[in-house]
Design an enzyme around this catalytic site. Structure first.
Site, PDB file in Angstrom:
ATOM      1  N   GLU A  42       0.873  -1.168   0.000  1.00 22.75           N
ATOM      2  CA  GLU A  42       0.000   0.000   0.000  1.00 22.75           C
ATOM      3  C   GLU A  42       0.916   1.226   0.000  1.00 22.75           C
ATOM      4  OE1 GLU A  42      -2.760   0.320   3.264  1.00 22.75           O
ATOM      5  OE2 GLU A  42      -3.558   2.204   2.466  1.00 22.75           O
ATOM      6  N   ARG A 279       5.323 -13.261   9.619  1.00 25.28           N
ATOM      7  CA  ARG A 279       5.847 -11.893   9.503  1.00 25.28           C
ATOM      8  C   ARG A 279       7.232 -11.813  10.095  1.00 25.28           C
ATOM      9  NH1 ARG A 279       2.079  -7.704   8.912  1.00 25.28           N
ATOM     10  NH2 ARG A 279       3.477  -6.087   9.632  1.00 25.28           N
ATOM     11  N   LYS A 289       4.376   0.755   9.489  1.00 29.37           N
ATOM     12  CA  LYS A 289       4.474   2.034   8.781  1.00 29.37           C
ATOM     13  C   LYS A 289       3.830   3.153   9.589  1.00 29.37           C
ATOM     14  CE  LYS A 289       2.883   0.094   4.966  1.00 29.37           C
ATOM     15  NZ  LYS A 289       2.341  -0.129   3.622  1.00 29.37           N
TER      16      LYS A 289
HETATM   17  P1  ATP Z   1       2.446  -2.147   8.044  1.00 28.94           P
HETATM   18  O1  ATP Z   1       1.804  -3.043   9.073  1.00 28.94           O
HETATM   19  O2  ATP Z   1       3.848  -1.773   8.340  1.00 28.94           O
HETATM   20  O3  ATP Z   1       1.602  -0.978   7.648  1.00 28.94           O
HETATM   21  P2  ATP Z   1       1.376  -3.584   5.870  1.00 28.94           P
HETATM   22  O4  ATP Z   1       1.300  -5.055   5.979  1.00 28.94           O
HETATM   23  O5  ATP Z   1       0.139  -2.810   6.044  1.00 28.94           O
HETATM   24  O6  ATP Z   1       2.548  -3.069   6.773  1.00 28.94           O
HETATM   25  P3  ATP Z   1       1.520  -3.474   3.045  1.00 28.94           P
HETATM   26  O7  ATP Z   1       2.029  -2.372   2.217  1.00 28.94           O
HETATM   27  O8  ATP Z   1       0.084  -3.789   3.036  1.00 28.94           O
HETATM   28  O9  ATP Z   1       2.004  -3.154   4.515  1.00 28.94           O
HETATM   29  O10 ATP Z   1       2.371  -4.784   2.817  1.00 28.94           O
HETATM   30  C1  ATP Z   1       2.748  -5.280   1.557  1.00 28.94           C
HETATM   31  C2  ATP Z   1       3.177  -6.706   1.725  1.00 28.94           C
HETATM   32  O11 ATP Z   1       4.261  -6.795   2.640  1.00 28.94           O
HETATM   33  C3  ATP Z   1       2.067  -7.573   2.260  1.00 28.94           C
HETATM   34  O12 ATP Z   1       2.018  -8.742   1.490  1.00 28.94           O
HETATM   35  C4  ATP Z   1       2.486  -7.869   3.670  1.00 28.94           C
HETATM   36  O13 ATP Z   1       2.042  -9.139   4.061  1.00 28.94           O
HETATM   37  C5  ATP Z   1       4.002  -7.794   3.594  1.00 28.94           C
HETATM   38  N1  ATP Z   1       4.569  -7.405   4.892  1.00 28.94           N
HETATM   39  C6  ATP Z   1       4.311  -6.292   5.589  1.00 28.94           C
HETATM   40  N2  ATP Z   1       4.956  -6.305   6.769  1.00 28.94           N
HETATM   41  C7  ATP Z   1       5.643  -7.470   6.827  1.00 28.94           C
HETATM   42  C8  ATP Z   1       6.502  -8.096   7.793  1.00 28.94           C
HETATM   43  N3  ATP Z   1       6.781  -7.504   8.955  1.00 28.94           N
HETATM   44  N4  ATP Z   1       7.026  -9.298   7.497  1.00 28.94           N
HETATM   45  C9  ATP Z   1       6.757  -9.894   6.330  1.00 28.94           C
HETATM   46  N5  ATP Z   1       5.966  -9.372   5.378  1.00 28.94           N
HETATM   47  C10 ATP Z   1       5.407  -8.178   5.616  1.00 28.94           C
HETATM   48 MG    MG Z   2      -1.534  -3.360   4.758  1.00 30.99          MG
END
Ligand code: ATP
Ligand code: MG
Length: 570
Positions: A42, A279, A289
């Protein structure tokens, strides 16, 4: 520790569980043997090292099995998203060394998703709810108790259509209505209890579609469908989405298989499958984020690329290399079990990487002048190996002369016999890559602080000559005074003082490590004046450093990547 290392070796040899699934699918000819993944960030913040774990998986699977990995921006919430983030995400993935096939945006599918929503309404599978978010949440029930149906659940189809269209025309205020899927308010999986498909957002224009859309699809309605429109075969994500998987499948069931209505060129049998892995969480940092944005906005760090940040651009500026980051991901592997990775392992990985490649140079952090009283002439140039014992990795020139900077701590006016460095009384000490000297005395200011150390040298002891083989118990670093360059050295440490800031009941901003940055001005070898941004060095006895992005020839700035000491191996 031994056990962990053993597990890592095992993992390196065998396939991870996602690779096993992919190989099985290939063997069975699932989706005609096509492999297509996507990385779906995102664009509401910068990529962090958690995302890199997903990137290595998504791109890694495509690379390994001759597939393609596309980049898809999951841009369904205009209130939080921005093109700035789109650009930095692309830049960071490229820096990591991965190549995407195509770039897609969930917003590319707004029309198709809207049309699907209309189809759902017409089929009696969706309804417009006028309740508040709180009311809807209250009616959800609990995993053991069924939910309560909304009073709007059985609205006539015509009315649902009319209201949803009114929502999209901007006739309904934000927050006043949502479109919900009509599934099952008693389902033990809470995600099936009439999940929200669409909400109204009119307060923020979308960074790509402007004000064209007043209704925006929720994650659950957008993600799987986007996968489907693109032809994704393996939709790999993190474990928190495992409970969403049945809903992902439910939505796709409505227009594939026996319900196929031509929405994919791959025909009725094509299906994307979601798979989940654990994760990445790392000690002494946060992996969200939202929290990172707060640190940036409140000025608690210097920006998204502050070298203490776990962002990709922060790690880069800290001196992490793409290869070290990728090695780290290989080491931790992919499982179905959530856990916490020791930040020491990350530091260990970059240390091991730089050990092999970073040229060694002298830098004096707390300088005191050393005068070699019996040295005559204007000085000389010493050729030293970048890495001792590795002539193939090149050499550098060091200026030598009568006056040198040495570390204050390398001289003691009165020392016992456990102190092997400089002290008057006949002990021999080697100056790194050059001569052997003996201290003869020192000079102090009115406060008793040593201002100058005096020594004599042995002209026949130069390293690289026959006399250079003579052993001393200590070698000290030095930088010739006239040619020395001043460098601003930023000594970074862990951003948080506690191991798991996210599990702490205090506000995470109160848990920052007050000593995460110290700045010193060091005297460094003249050879460093030519250093370029992102050049890596080992400052002898101090640690690994990288040239900062803001460094200039007239103002050298070095960031500490990591110390030399490896606590992880202990
Ligand atoms: P945040 O919780 O930091 O906002 P998010 O999961 O909302 O992160 P996205 O931009 O939606 O962020 O994530 C894009 C991809 O990265 C998704 O497939 C998510 O599963 C993966 N991802 C995000 N954080 C992690 C993590 N800590 N470990 C592994 N994969 C991750
Ligand atoms: Mg997300």
């Amino acid at each position: 520790m031994a056990l962990l290392e053993h597990n890592m070796e095992e993992q390196e040899k065998s396939l991870n569980f996602i690779e096993q699934i992919v190989e099985k699918d290939l063997a069975e000819g699932v989706n005609d043997g096509r492999i297509q993944t996507r990385f779906p960030p995102e664009p509401n913040g910068y990529l962090h090292i958690g995302h890199v774990k997903a990137i290595c998986m998504d791109f890694g699977i495509a690379e390994k099995y001759n597939g393609v990995c596309n980049l898809r921006f999951d841009d369904t919430n205009p209130a939080k998203e921005d093109t700035e983030y789109v650009e930095t995400i692309e830049r960071d993935i490229a820096w990591l060394g991965f190549k995407w096939g195509k770039i897609f945006y969930a917003s590319d599918y707004f029309q198709q998703l809207y049309d699907l929503a209309i189809m759902f309404i017409k089929q009696g599978k969706a309804y417009v709810d006028e309740q508040t978010a709180e009311q809807i949440a209250e009616q959800k029930g609990t995993p053991t108790e069924p939910g309560v149906a909304s009073p709007y659940r059985d609205r006539p189809i015509e009315e649902n259509l009319r209201l949803f269209e009114a929502m999209q025309r901007g006739e309904i205020e934000e927050g006043k209505m949502v479109l919900r899927a009509k599934i099952d308010m008693a389902n033990p999986n809470m995600h099936f209890r009439d999940p929200i498909m669409y909400r109204i957002i009119t307060s923020h224009p979308h960074h790509r579609t402007g004000t064209k859309w007043k209704v925006y699809p929720m994650y659950d309605f957008a993600h799987g469908q986007s996968d489907y429109f693109e032809g994704v075969t393996h939709s790999i994500c993190t474990l928190e989405f495992e409970v969403h998987r049945p809903l992902y499948d439910y939505f796709i069931d409505q227009f594939s298989g026996p319900n196929f209505c031509g929405l994919s060129p791959y025909g009725p049998n094509y299906r994307p499958k979601q798979r989940e892995f654990n994760r990445l969480n790392i000690t002494y940092t946060v992996m969200s984020k939202r929290k990172m944005l707060q640190l940036v906005k409140e000025g608690l760090v210097a920006g998204w690329d502050d070298p203490r940040m776990p962002t990709v651009c922060g790690l880069r500026r800290r001196g992490y290399t793409p290869s070290a980051i990728r090695t780290f991901m290989d080491k931790i592997g992919y499982t179905k079990v959530e856990g916490m990775i020791d930040q020491g392992l990350l530091e260990h990985t970059i240390r091991e990487d730089l050990k092999e490649t970073a040229p060694r140079v002298c830098a004096i952090f707390d300088p005191v002048k050393l005068v070699i009283t019996n040295y005559e002439g204007d000085g000389e140039t010493i050729v030293a190996e970048n890495i001792d014992g590795h002539p193939e990795l090149g050499t550098r020139e060091m200026q030598f002369g009568k006056e040198l900077w040495i570390e204050r701590g390398d001289f003691l006016e009165e020392a016992d016999n456990k102190f092997y460095r400089l002290s008057p009384g006949g002990r021999e000490v080697r100056l790194k890559a050059s001569y052997i000297i003996q201290a003869t005395g020192c000079e102090k200011d009115a406060n008793g602080n040593i201002t100058t150390v005096y020594a004599t040298y042995d002209p026949n002891s130069k390293s690289g000559t026959e006399g250079g083989n003579r052993k001393t118990k200590a070698t000290i670093n030095w930088v010739e005074c006239k040619s020395a360059v001043d460098a601003e050295v930023r000594l970074y440490d862990r951003l948080f003082a506690v191991e798991n800031p996210s599990a702490d009941e205090r506000d995470f901003r109160e848990l920052l490590n007050p000593d995460s940055l110290k700045v010193v001005t060091a005297k460094v070898e003249a050879s460093l004046a030519k250093a370029k941004m992102q050049d890596h060095f080992q400052l002898l006895k101090q640690g690994y450093f990288v040239v900062d992005d803001d460094s200039k020839p007239e103002h050298l700035i070095l960031n500490r990547t990591c110390s030399l000491k490896d606590n992880y191996l202990k």
